[in-house]
Design a protein around this motif. Structure first.
Motif, PDB file in Angstrom:
ATOM      1  N   ARG A  75       0.914  -1.207   0.007  1.00  0.00           N
ATOM      2  CA  ARG A  75       0.137   0.038  -0.003  1.00  0.00           C
ATOM      3  C   ARG A  75       0.876   1.261   0.126  1.00  0.00           C
ATOM      4  O   ARG A  75       0.556   2.246  -0.741  1.00  0.00           O
ATOM      5  N   LEU A  76       2.007   1.298   0.606  1.00  0.00           N
ATOM      6  CA  LEU A  76       2.806   2.466   0.855  1.00  0.00           C
ATOM      7  C   LEU A  76       3.473   2.745  -0.446  1.00  0.00           C
ATOM      8  O   LEU A  76       3.457   3.708  -1.205  1.00  0.00           O
ATOM      9  N   ALA A  77       3.891   1.539  -1.366  1.00  0.00           N
ATOM     10  CA  ALA A  77       4.296   1.537  -2.573  1.00  0.00           C
ATOM     11  C   ALA A  77       3.422   2.134  -3.627  1.00  0.00           C
ATOM     12  O   ALA A  77       3.765   2.995  -4.327  1.00  0.00           O
TER      13      ALA A  77
ATOM     14  N   ASP B 220       7.454   0.487  -6.244  1.00  0.00           N
ATOM     15  CA  ASP B 220       7.181  -0.630  -6.230  1.00  0.00           C
ATOM     16  C   ASP B 220       7.639  -1.384  -4.817  1.00  0.00           C
ATOM     17  O   ASP B 220       8.359  -0.930  -4.064  1.00  0.00           O
ATOM     18  N   ARG B 221       6.862  -2.574  -4.476  1.00  0.00           N
ATOM     19  CA  ARG B 221       7.008  -2.902  -3.015  1.00  0.00           C
ATOM     20  C   ARG B 221       8.403  -3.300  -2.801  1.00  0.00           C
ATOM     21  O   ARG B 221       8.984  -3.261  -1.764  1.00  0.00           O
ATOM     22  N   GLN B 222       9.215  -3.908  -3.815  1.00  0.00           N
ATOM     23  CA  GLN B 222      10.462  -4.333  -3.665  1.00  0.00           C
ATOM     24  C   GLN B 222      11.577  -3.119  -3.216  1.00  0.00           C
ATOM     25  O   GLN B 222      12.187  -3.019  -2.507  1.00  0.00           O
ATOM     26  N   ALA B 223      10.947  -2.049  -3.977  1.00  0.00           N
ATOM     27  CA  ALA B 223      11.808  -0.663  -3.687  1.00  0.00           C
ATOM     28  C   ALA B 223      11.737  -0.501  -2.182  1.00  0.00           C
ATOM     29  O   ALA B 223      12.733   0.028  -1.416  1.00  0.00           O
ATOM     30  N   ILE B 224      10.426  -0.383  -1.674  1.00  0.00           N
ATOM     31  CA  ILE B 224       9.942   0.034  -0.273  1.00  0.00           C
ATOM     32  C   ILE B 224      10.782  -0.990   0.636  1.00  0.00           C
ATOM     33  O   ILE B 224      11.547  -0.789   1.805  1.00  0.00           O
ATOM     34  N   ASN B 225      10.732  -2.202   0.336  1.00  0.00           N
ATOM     35  CA  ASN B 225      11.647  -3.171   1.174  1.00  0.00           C
ATOM     36  C   ASN B 225      12.874  -3.046   1.088  1.00  0.00           C
ATOM     37  O   ASN B 225      13.697  -3.157   2.205  1.00  0.00           O
ATOM     38  N   ARG B 226      13.663  -2.829   0.024  1.00  0.00           N
ATOM     39  CA  ARG B 226      15.201  -2.606  -0.158  1.00  0.00           C
ATOM     40  C   ARG B 226      15.529  -1.148   0.680  1.00  0.00           C
ATOM     41  O   ARG B 226      16.495  -1.185   1.542  1.00  0.00           O
ATOM     42  N   ILE B 227      14.548  -0.122   0.771  1.00  0.00           N
ATOM     43  CA  ILE B 227      14.784   0.930   1.568  1.00  0.00           C
ATOM     44  C   ILE B 227      14.683   0.732   3.153  1.00  0.00           C
ATOM     45  O   ILE B 227      15.526   0.981   3.723  1.00  0.00           O
ATOM     46  N   GLU B 228      13.454  -0.044   3.442  1.00  0.00           N
ATOM     47  CA  GLU B 228      13.439  -0.197   4.639  1.00  0.00           C
ATOM     48  C   GLU B 228      14.411  -1.216   5.392  1.00  0.00           C
ATOM     49  O   GLU B 228      14.949  -0.985   6.479  1.00  0.00           O
ATOM     50  N   GLN B 229      15.024  -2.034   4.676  1.00  0.00           N
ATOM     51  CA  GLN B 229      16.111  -2.800   4.960  1.00  0.00           C
ATOM     52  C   GLN B 229      17.528  -2.250   5.034  1.00  0.00           C
ATOM     53  O   GLN B 229      18.453  -2.882   5.378  1.00  0.00           O
ATOM     54  N   GLY B 230      17.728  -1.182   4.588  1.00  0.00           N
ATOM     55  CA  GLY B 230      18.881  -0.365   4.468  1.00  0.00           C
ATOM     56  C   GLY B 230      19.722  -0.802   3.126  1.00  0.00           C
ATOM     57  O   GLY B 230      20.962  -0.765   3.244  1.00  0.00           O
ATOM     58  N   HIS B 231      19.193  -1.684   2.411  1.00  0.00           N
ATOM     59  CA  HIS B 231      19.819  -2.167   1.076  1.00  0.00           C
ATOM     60  C   HIS B 231      19.908  -1.311   0.072  1.00  0.00           C
ATOM     61  O   HIS B 231      20.964  -1.606  -1.004  1.00  0.00           O
ATOM     62  N   ALA B 232      19.191  -0.344  -0.222  1.00  0.00           N
ATOM     63  CA  ALA B 232      18.946   0.626  -1.182  1.00  0.00           C
ATOM     64  C   ALA B 232      19.495   2.041  -0.732  1.00  0.00           C
ATOM     65  O   ALA B 232      18.771   2.387   0.377  1.00  0.00           O
ATOM     66  N   SER B 233      19.950   2.801  -1.325  1.00  0.00           N
ATOM     67  CA  SER B 233      20.052   4.166  -1.022  1.00  0.00           C
ATOM     68  C   SER B 233      19.123   4.942  -1.960  1.00  0.00           C
ATOM     69  O   SER B 233      19.379   5.141  -3.196  1.00  0.00           O
TER      70      SER B 233
END
Length: 77
Positions: A34-36, A42-55
């Motif tokens: 829903r946030l995405a 996309d959900r994967q982008a939100i997940n990567r950001i929340e996990q700190g894997h993406a800048s």
């Protein structure tokens, strides 16, 4: 040309921003999907950001803050 790995303190702060996004998202009772959707990501982008894997790009942080209904400064303080 490969970019150098960011210093540990940068990675730590990136994870802190991701944790803040996750905390606010959960407090608002929003799924990553829903946030995405609300942020136009996309959900994967939100997940990567929340996990700190993406800048995330600044534009995406602005979109996330708007979708969460909070000031951008609250995510990056």
């Amino acid at each position: 040309m490969a970019s150098a790995r960011p210093p540990d303190w940068v990675l730590q702060r990136r994870r802190a921003v991701g944790a803040r996004i996750r905390d606010v998202r959960l407090h608002a009772n929003l799924s990553q999907e829903r946030l995405a959707e609300n942020a136009g990501l996309d959900r994967q982008a939100i997940n990567r950001i929340e996990q700190g894997h993406a800048s995330p790009l600044l534009d995406n942080l602005i979109r996330i803050a708007d979708a969460l209904g909070i000031p951008l400064a609250d995510l990056v303080r």
